[in-house]
Each structure stands twice: as C-alpha cells, then as structure tokens.
Design a protein around this motif. Sequence first.
Motif, PDB file in Angstrom:
ATOM      1  N   ASP A   1       0.917  -1.016   0.058  1.00  0.00           N
ATOM      2  CA  ASP A   1      -0.087   0.000   0.191  1.00  0.00           C
ATOM      3  C   ASP A   1       0.794   1.098   0.186  1.00  0.00           C
ATOM      4  N   TRP A   2       1.585   1.345   0.792  1.00  0.00           N
ATOM      5  CA  TRP A   2       2.346   2.565   1.435  1.00  0.00           C
ATOM      6  C   TRP A   2       3.063   3.084   0.057  1.00  0.00           C
ATOM      7  N   PRO A   3       4.155   2.264  -0.519  1.00  0.00           N
ATOM      8  CA  PRO A   3       4.918   2.721  -1.584  1.00  0.00           C
ATOM      9  C   PRO A   3       4.362   3.105  -2.658  1.00  0.00           C
ATOM     10  N   TYR A   4       3.133   2.456  -3.058  1.00  0.00           N
ATOM     11  CA  TYR A   4       2.296   2.972  -4.136  1.00  0.00           C
ATOM     12  C   TYR A   4       1.054   4.112  -3.904  1.00  0.00           C
TER      13      TYR A   4
ATOM     14  N   THR B   1       5.418   8.279   4.855  1.00  0.00           N
ATOM     15  CA  THR B   1       6.461   7.360   5.592  1.00  0.00           C
ATOM     16  C   THR B   1       7.562   7.254   4.336  1.00  0.00           C
ATOM     17  N   ASN B   2       7.035   7.519   3.104  1.00  0.00           N
ATOM     18  CA  ASN B   2       7.990   6.804   2.140  1.00  0.00           C
ATOM     19  C   ASN B   2       9.486   7.989   2.093  1.00  0.00           C
TER      20      ASN B   2
ATOM     21  N   SER C   1      10.833   3.128   0.954  1.00  0.00           N
ATOM     22  CA  SER C   1       9.729   3.103   2.067  1.00  0.00           C
ATOM     23  C   SER C   1      10.336   3.265   3.343  1.00  0.00           C
ATOM     24  N   ILE C   2       9.447   3.495   4.424  1.00  0.00           N
ATOM     25  CA  ILE C   2      10.040   3.758   5.779  1.00  0.00           C
ATOM     26  C   ILE C   2      10.961   2.478   6.255  1.00  0.00           C
TER      27      ILE C   2
END
Length: 396
Positions: free
Chosen positions: A185-188, A193-194, A345-346
């Motif tokens: 989810d987050w990277p895209y 947080t990236n 990412s984080i």
Amino acid sequence: MDVFVNKQNYTTYRFLEIEEIKQYVRNLGFFPEPGDIKVIEVSDGKINHVYRLRNEYRSIIFKQAVPYARVVGESMPLPLDRVRIEAEVMKVYEEILPKSVPSVLHLDEVMAIVVMEDMLPLEVGRTALINGSESARFATDIGKMTAEVLFKTSDFYMPSPIKKELQARLANPGMRQLTEQLVFDWPYSDHETNECETGMRNEVKFLSQDQRLLLEVAQLKHKFMTKADGLIHGDLHSGAIFTGDNRTVIFDTEFALFGPFGFDLGQFIANLFLNGIAFPNYKEKRFEQAKETWYAFAETFSNLWQTSTHERYTKVDGFYTIIMEELFTDIIGYAGCELVRRAISIAQIPDMNTEQDEDLRMAARKEVLALGKYMIMERKHIYSLEQLSHWFQATR
C-alpha cells in the motif's frame, strides 16, 4: 518453553528498564552468579527492544515488544500478541527443522517478553552480505529450509484439520495488516512514510499514478490476503537470518502467518538483488546466490512432493508443474514488491544507505526501483531467474 506471569507479579504489561530487566532474568534463574550483568542493545530500533545480557558464564537474548512501532511512535500501534506468535512459530520451525531457529528459553505473554538463545558467534545475514563474509552455504540453506517449512505446513503434508487449527492460532491479524501496508500500500500511494533522496521524488510519486503497475500490485496483494498455502515467515530479509560456516538460523518470526508459497523466497531473493545493486562488486555473486536459493528450494520441494505427501491429487500428472509455475511467478512478483518498498519506504536498510555519495546512492536506489517494477509487471513472462541476468552484469 514456559508461559507464566513472572515472579515480580507483573499482572499487566509495562515496559522494563535496564535494571528491572536484570532483576527479571535473575528471578528466572538465568544468572544465579553474583556480579553485574552486562546489557547491550542489539535491536535496530524499528519495532522491538532487544538486548544481549551476559556475564562470564553465559549470554542470552532478551526481547520485549512495545505496543507500537518504535520507528514511528504511538501513531502506529502494534499488537503485543506478536511475541506469542513469534515463540509459537519458532517452536513449529524447531519441530520441522531442529536448530533452524534460536531456542526459546522463556515466554511471558503478559509482559510481551521472550528470552532466547544467543546465536553468537553467528553473524547477521545483512551484515555478512554487506561485508562479503556470508557462508558458502547461506543461500542454499535458506532455499532448503524454506521449502521444508512451507511444504510441511501445507495441505500437501499436514492433515487439513490440524493445519486449520494452526492457521487459526497463528492468524496474526495486526502484523498481517502492517505487512499489507508496508509491502503493497504505502509505497504506491505517495505515503508520508516514504523516504528517498530529493532527486527521486518524481519517480516515487509516479508509483501512485501508474495504473498498470497498481493493477499488478493489487493482484499480488489480493493473493497475499487470501491464499494460505503454508506457514510463511512474513519478513524473510537478510537481517532476519544468522549465518556461519556450520549453521544457518532464521529468527524474528513475529510477522509469520499462513500465506502464499512464493512470498518468503521472493523477499529473500530481493534482498540478495538489492545488496548486489548497492555493492557492484557483489553484483554477479548475489545473482548466483539467488539462483542457488531457487534451485535448492525447487529440489527440496520436489523431493518432498514425491516422498512425503498425503494429498492424493499430487499423483495427478501435471499438478506439480502447475503448482511450481504459479509459485515461481509469485516469487518474482513478491521480490519486485520487496525491491520497491526497500528502495523508498520507511523500512530502510543499511544496504541502500551505506554509500555516502548521494548521487551514487540515488543511482542504486533508482536501479532497485526499476528492477522491482520490471519484476512486478513482467512476472508472468519470466520463467527462470536467468532471464534477469542482464540486470546483474558487472558492467551494467
């Protein structure tokens, strides 16, 4: 392995400070000798507090979870039950492959504490890869070990009712959700947080706008969420492995759950790839190790399929080929997702941040990102790791 409220009568969770930790382990009888206990923090600061406790007679590892991710803070809550999951999963590993994990010496569910065998003088796999000091058996061992655990917790080996009971006990919903966020989810989503260099911001932002890429990631996420082939480690990067000339050990099983066959090996191979890209002198070697991992996995899985299965349909012509083709495609796809998230990412790792020159560091990060996207998009047309060889030529 004991599960109890310790002698200090902690009936509710609270975080222990250093002097309290010393008293805690003394009360358990680990250090009956007089004299001080040396306490050294060995955690990376991302999620848990992990300490090496030692005196001249012995050394143990003390791990206490906190109810959030340390790298973010209380805005990212995490379940304390992950410590129980970690201990139970290590017990499963130990039953399938003795000495494949550290011995669990004590579990306290109330305090979210697990005390484990210290694996010194073994070296953490990520450190070994960065230094070029990994054992010759490192990659092959991971291929074999992963195949053994996956097959022997699958419906091809384990009676269905027993597997379903184990699956329910190790559901791990909180850590599963975190994996879904971190990997899919987050990277895209151009998430806050990236992390990356300023010169990469456009590439990172474009990930959230690339509809073709998002469609492929959506399929990989859906399979992760719904497919329960076998017990997966869930975070099998090189920093969750110890390596030595005579032994390879897997640890940090708190993300474990039942998931797709290809997930763990995809993560491990991706970490070999990104190390090779970050350190060009290792590029060809890491690619060879990735192939060694896959060949060892495929051989072990095939042998178990032929000799140890209890599922009648494994005798049907063509079924094994279908399973292995799907498994390999998933390895490629999940490796691609791991590459993308480790690039931006984080969950940053030393491999990608050791280089001090920002331009060189960013160039490596861009190459990892490009390879990750390529593997996600083309996974259904990649039938062997050899098709990726041009990414790992020393002159590239």
